[in-house]
Design a protein around this motif. Structure first.
Motif, PDB file in Angstrom:
ATOM      1  N   ALA A 149       0.833  -1.204   0.000  1.00 18.83           N
ATOM      2  CA  ALA A 149       0.000   0.000   0.000  1.00 18.83           C
ATOM      3  C   ALA A 149       0.870   1.257   0.000  1.00 18.83           C
ATOM      4  CB  ALA A 149      -0.935  -0.009   1.205  1.00 18.83           C
ATOM      5  N   GLU A 150       1.975   1.243   0.744  1.00 21.19           N
ATOM      6  CA  GLU A 150       2.901   2.381   0.752  1.00 21.19           C
ATOM      7  C   GLU A 150       3.483   2.606  -0.642  1.00 21.19           C
ATOM      8  OE1 GLU A 150       6.011   2.029   3.667  1.00 21.19           O
ATOM      9  OE2 GLU A 150       4.579   1.454   5.238  1.00 21.19           O
ATOM     10  N   ILE A 151       3.895   1.537  -1.284  1.00 19.97           N
ATOM     11  CA  ILE A 151       4.492   1.638  -2.620  1.00 19.97           C
ATOM     12  C   ILE A 151       3.475   2.185  -3.613  1.00 19.97           C
ATOM     13  CG2 ILE A 151       5.413   0.283  -4.547  1.00 19.97           C
ATOM     14  CD1 ILE A 151       6.694  -1.550  -2.368  1.00 19.97           C
ATOM     15  N   ILE A 152       2.253   1.677  -3.561  1.00 22.07           N
ATOM     16  CA  ILE A 152       1.203   2.156  -4.466  1.00 22.07           C
ATOM     17  C   ILE A 152       0.925   3.627  -4.216  1.00 22.07           C
ATOM     18  CG2 ILE A 152      -1.266   1.949  -4.985  1.00 22.07           C
ATOM     19  CD1 ILE A 152      -0.932  -1.095  -4.511  1.00 22.07           C
TER      20      ILE A 152
ATOM     21  N   LYS B 207       2.975   5.891  -3.022  1.00 24.64           N
ATOM     22  CA  LYS B 207       4.101   6.680  -3.537  1.00 24.64           C
ATOM     23  C   LYS B 207       4.038   6.793  -5.048  1.00 24.64           C
ATOM     24  CE  LYS B 207       7.378   5.693   0.150  1.00 24.64           C
ATOM     25  NZ  LYS B 207       8.619   5.008   0.516  1.00 24.64           N
ATOM     26  N   ASN B 208       3.675   5.720  -5.731  1.00 28.82           N
ATOM     27  CA  ASN B 208       3.594   5.738  -7.182  1.00 28.82           C
ATOM     28  C   ASN B 208       2.470   6.646  -7.666  1.00 28.82           C
ATOM     29  OD1 ASN B 208       5.758   4.031  -7.534  1.00 28.82           O
ATOM     30  ND2 ASN B 208       4.519   2.190  -7.708  1.00 28.82           N
ATOM     31  N   ARG B 209       1.381   6.716  -6.955  1.00 34.02           N
ATOM     32  CA  ARG B 209       0.264   7.594  -7.328  1.00 34.02           C
ATOM     33  C   ARG B 209       0.662   9.060  -7.184  1.00 34.02           C
ATOM     34  NH1 ARG B 209      -5.097   4.723  -4.766  1.00 34.02           N
ATOM     35  NH2 ARG B 209      -5.164   3.025  -6.240  1.00 34.02           N
TER      36      ARG B 209
END
Length: 57
Positions: A47-50, A52-54
């Motif tokens: 969820a953190e990675i997603i 950051k990507n958003r």
């Protein structure tokens, strides 16, 4: 008197058997908690990675 002793002996055996079952259940539940904690940690990281990507777009 012998009958009373036999009943106590049978009750003791039943209790010991139940104790063993419960101890195994505790072990199984501890393993399940561990697996679920790892899964939770992985999902939180994903969820953190997603997130950051958003923000990058």
């Amino acid at each position: 008197m012998a009958k009373k002793f036999n009943n106590l002996s049978k009750n003791r055996e039943k209790l010991l058997s139940e104790q063993e079952k419960l101890q195994q259940q505790v072990i199984d539940l501890q393993k399940q908690v561990y697996r679920l904690q790892i899964e939770k940690d992985a999902l939180e990281k994903a969820a953190e990675i997603i997130k950051k990507n958003r923000v990058s777009f």
